[in-house]
Motif scaffolding. Structure first.
Motif, PDB file in Angstrom:
ATOM      1  N   ALA A 212       3.132   6.094  -3.262  1.00  0.00           N
ATOM      2  CA  ALA A 212       4.039   6.380  -4.378  1.00  0.00           C
ATOM      3  C   ALA A 212       3.248   6.600  -5.663  1.00  0.00           C
ATOM      4  N   VAL A 213       2.185   5.824  -5.861  1.00  0.00           N
ATOM      5  CA  VAL A 213       1.328   6.011  -7.039  1.00  0.00           C
ATOM      6  C   VAL A 213       0.670   7.375  -7.002  1.00  0.00           C
ATOM      7  N   LEU A 214       0.171   7.754  -5.828  1.00  0.00           N
ATOM      8  CA  LEU A 214      -0.489   9.055  -5.687  1.00  0.00           C
ATOM      9  C   LEU A 214       0.497  10.198  -5.890  1.00  0.00           C
ATOM     10  N   ALA A 215       1.732  10.014  -5.437  1.00  0.00           N
ATOM     11  CA  ALA A 215       2.752  11.053  -5.627  1.00  0.00           C
ATOM     12  C   ALA A 215       3.044  11.253  -7.107  1.00  0.00           C
ATOM     13  N   GLU A 216       2.990  10.172  -7.873  1.00  0.00           N
ATOM     14  CA  GLU A 216       3.270  10.266  -9.312  1.00  0.00           C
ATOM     15  C   GLU A 216       2.077  10.802 -10.091  1.00  0.00           C
ATOM     16  N   ARG A 217       0.862  10.353  -9.726  1.00  0.00           N
ATOM     17  CA  ARG A 217      -0.316  10.703 -10.512  1.00  0.00           C
ATOM     18  C   ARG A 217      -1.052  11.934  -9.991  1.00  0.00           C
ATOM     19  N   GLY A 218      -0.871  12.258  -8.721  1.00  0.00           N
ATOM     20  CA  GLY A 218      -1.589  13.389  -8.159  1.00  0.00           C
ATOM     21  C   GLY A 218      -2.940  12.998  -7.611  1.00  0.00           C
ATOM     22  N   HIS A 219      -3.716  12.329  -8.441  1.00  0.00           N
ATOM     23  CA  HIS A 219      -5.037  11.856  -7.998  1.00  0.00           C
ATOM     24  C   HIS A 219      -5.288  10.497  -8.625  1.00  0.00           C
ATOM     25  N   ASP A 220      -5.690   9.549  -7.806  1.00  0.00           N
ATOM     26  CA  ASP A 220      -6.015   8.212  -8.276  1.00  0.00           C
ATOM     27  C   ASP A 220      -6.927   7.590  -7.236  1.00  0.00           C
ATOM     28  N   ARG A 221      -8.211   7.555  -7.523  1.00  0.00           N
ATOM     29  CA  ARG A 221      -9.186   7.122  -6.532  1.00  0.00           C
ATOM     30  C   ARG A 221      -8.956   5.698  -6.032  1.00  0.00           C
ATOM     31  N   PRO A 222      -8.634   4.710  -6.889  1.00  0.00           N
ATOM     32  CA  PRO A 222      -8.354   3.378  -6.343  1.00  0.00           C
ATOM     33  C   PRO A 222      -7.208   3.383  -5.338  1.00  0.00           C
ATOM     34  N   SER A 223      -6.145   4.154  -5.619  1.00  0.00           N
ATOM     35  CA  SER A 223      -5.022   4.226  -4.684  1.00  0.00           C
ATOM     36  C   SER A 223      -5.440   4.881  -3.378  1.00  0.00           C
ATOM     37  N   GLU A 224      -6.308   5.888  -3.458  1.00  0.00           N
ATOM     38  CA  GLU A 224      -6.792   6.547  -2.243  1.00  0.00           C
ATOM     39  C   GLU A 224      -7.595   5.576  -1.387  1.00  0.00           C
ATOM     40  N   LEU A 225      -8.442   4.764  -2.031  1.00  0.00           N
ATOM     41  CA  LEU A 225      -9.230   3.782  -1.289  1.00  0.00           C
ATOM     42  C   LEU A 225      -8.334   2.747  -0.627  1.00  0.00           C
ATOM     43  N   MET A 226      -7.345   2.245  -1.389  1.00  0.00           N
ATOM     44  CA  MET A 226      -6.445   1.243  -0.846  1.00  0.00           C
ATOM     45  C   MET A 226      -5.573   1.822   0.268  1.00  0.00           C
ATOM     46  N   ARG A 227      -5.180   3.073   0.132  1.00  0.00           N
ATOM     47  CA  ARG A 227      -4.382   3.721   1.176  1.00  0.00           C
ATOM     48  C   ARG A 227      -5.150   3.765   2.489  1.00  0.00           C
ATOM     49  N   GLU A 228      -6.430   4.114   2.411  1.00  0.00           N
ATOM     50  CA  GLU A 228      -7.229   4.184   3.631  1.00  0.00           C
ATOM     51  C   GLU A 228      -7.399   2.805   4.264  1.00  0.00           C
ATOM     52  N   ARG A 229      -7.591   1.787   3.445  1.00  0.00           N
ATOM     53  CA  ARG A 229      -7.702   0.435   3.991  1.00  0.00           C
ATOM     54  C   ARG A 229      -6.407   0.022   4.689  1.00  0.00           C
ATOM     55  N   CYS A 230      -5.285   0.309   4.038  1.00  0.00           N
ATOM     56  CA  CYS A 230      -3.989  -0.071   4.609  1.00  0.00           C
ATOM     57  C   CYS A 230      -3.732   0.645   5.931  1.00  0.00           C
ATOM     58  N   ARG A 231      -4.106   1.910   6.010  1.00  0.00           N
ATOM     59  CA  ARG A 231      -3.938   2.653   7.255  1.00  0.00           C
ATOM     60  C   ARG A 231      -4.753   2.028   8.381  1.00  0.00           C
ATOM     61  N   GLN A 232      -5.980   1.641   8.065  1.00  0.00           N
ATOM     62  CA  GLN A 232      -6.840   1.035   9.081  1.00  0.00           C
ATOM     63  C   GLN A 232      -6.288  -0.309   9.539  1.00  0.00           C
ATOM     64  N   PHE A 233      -5.854  -1.133   8.580  1.00  0.00           N
ATOM     65  CA  PHE A 233      -5.369  -2.465   8.937  1.00  0.00           C
ATOM     66  C   PHE A 233      -3.990  -2.428   9.578  1.00  0.00           C
ATOM     67  N   ALA A 234      -3.180  -1.436   9.229  1.00  0.00           N
ATOM     68  CA  ALA A 234      -1.873  -1.295   9.875  1.00  0.00           C
ATOM     69  C   ALA A 234      -2.051  -0.932  11.342  1.00  0.00           C
ATOM     70  N   ALA A 235      -3.119  -0.156  11.617  1.00  0.00           N
ATOM     71  CA  ALA A 235      -3.396   0.242  13.002  1.00  0.00           C
ATOM     72  C   ALA A 235      -4.072  -0.877  13.791  1.00  0.00           C
ATOM     73  N   THR A 236      -4.965  -1.598  13.117  1.00  0.00           N
ATOM     74  CA  THR A 236      -5.688  -2.703  13.753  1.00  0.00           C
ATOM     75  C   THR A 236      -5.654  -3.884  12.812  1.00  0.00           C
ATOM     76  N   MET A 237      -4.762  -4.811  13.058  1.00  0.00           N
ATOM     77  CA  MET A 237      -4.572  -5.962  12.178  1.00  0.00           C
ATOM     78  C   MET A 237      -5.831  -6.821  12.133  1.00  0.00           C
ATOM     79  N   PRO A 238      -6.316  -7.176  10.926  1.00  0.00           N
ATOM     80  CA  PRO A 238      -7.511  -8.024  10.832  1.00  0.00           C
ATOM     81  C   PRO A 238      -7.221  -9.430  11.354  1.00  0.00           C
ATOM     82  N   ASP A 239      -8.292 -10.158  11.692  1.00  0.00           N
ATOM     83  CA  ASP A 239      -8.101 -11.505  12.227  1.00  0.00           C
ATOM     84  C   ASP A 239      -7.690 -12.476  11.130  1.00  0.00           C
ATOM     85  N   ALA A 240      -7.430 -13.697  11.513  1.00  0.00           N
ATOM     86  CA  ALA A 240      -6.905 -14.703  10.588  1.00  0.00           C
ATOM     87  C   ALA A 240      -7.902 -15.072   9.500  1.00  0.00           C
ATOM     88  N   ALA A 241      -9.184 -14.824   9.742  1.00  0.00           N
ATOM     89  CA  ALA A 241     -10.214 -15.173   8.764  1.00  0.00           C
ATOM     90  C   ALA A 241     -10.379 -14.119   7.677  1.00  0.00           C
TER      91      ALA A 241
END
Length: 251
Positions: A212-241
């Motif tokens: 949603a932030v990227l849709a509003e701003r067009g480009h936002d590098r922190p949001s892009e980085l966080m989006r990629e992390r979320c995609r990875q963790f949504a696909a493979t949930m990190p362990d409890a640690a």
């Protein structure tokens, strides 16, 4: 506060001694602004400018003064028309941190320098370098954000462990001055909401926030980085640690 020119190593290699007029103009601009905002210029280290506030005279609003100086430096460099040899506008990066420091004349019997030393100084230098990772221009430490709160507009970007240090640090992007910058509250709140969902391991929800932030701003590098992390963790949930802290491996 530490200020640096982005890509200066390559720029100086390409320009050779022709870099001197460009460097001199940049140092003139930043120095004038630092002094006008009550700062003390510590030293120039190549293209880096090191400055501090709160000494030799105490300043209750030292953090806000420093933040105002940083924003003014960015605006002034942009307005100056300074460009590299490729015609690209000169870009600077700034790191700011607040804390207890040792200040005074420090050096050898042959030469003394009025300077500050300490962990808080080292963190400021690391935050300047961290801008490379997040595509930001000004990053400030959590103590600076707390001290300047109400005077400046910021967003919390991430929790990091800077190079050479294990302790977690909440890092904030300095965006503007209160009352001067309007219309930002929406996307800043949405980003920080996404950050909270990310830390709570609600990765799919956080992903929607960052998109949603990227849709509003067009480009936002922190949001892009966080989006990629979320995609990875949504696909493979990190362990409890897992901890939502990023260790920066470079200065």
């Amino acid at each position: 506060m530490f200020i640096d020119i982005a890509g200066f190593t390559g720029l100086s290699e390409r320009l050779g001694d022709r870099v001197v007029p460009l460097l001199s103009r940049y140092l003139d601009i930043t120095s004038e602004i630092i002094v006008a905002n009550g700062g003390t210029i510590d030293k120039f280290i190549g293209d880096a400018v090191m400055a501090f506030w709160g000494a030799p005279q105490p300043q209750e609003d030292h953090a806000a003064r420093c933040c105002r100086a940083a924003l003014a430096c960015c605006r002034a460099i942009e307005a100056s028309g300074l460009a590299d040899d490729l015609g690209q506008p000169l870009q600077i990066r700034i790191g700011i941190n607040s804390g207890r420091m040792l200040v005074g004349n420090i050096g050898s019997e042959l030469r003394l320098n009025y300077t500050v030393i300490g962990d808080a100084v080292n963190v400021a230098s690391r935050l300047e370098g961290a801008n490379k990772s997040y595509g930001t221009q000004i990053l400030i430490g959590e103590s600076t954000e707390r001290l300047a709160r109400g005077a400046v507009v910021t967003r919390e970007v991430d929790s990091i462990a800077v190079y050479g240090r294990e302790e977690r640090l909440a890092v904030h992007e300095l965006i503007g001055i209160v009352d001067e910058d309007v219309g930002m509250a929406g996307w800043i709140a949405r980003y920080e909401q996404g950050l909270a969902n990310y830390r709570a391991r609600r990765f799919a929800v956080a992903l929607a926030d960052f998109e949603a932030v990227l849709a509003e701003r067009g480009h936002d590098r922190p949001s892009e980085l966080m989006r990629e992390r979320c995609r990875q963790f949504a696909a493979t949930m990190p362990d409890a640690a897992w901890q939502p802290v990023v260790a920066l491996r470079t200065k």
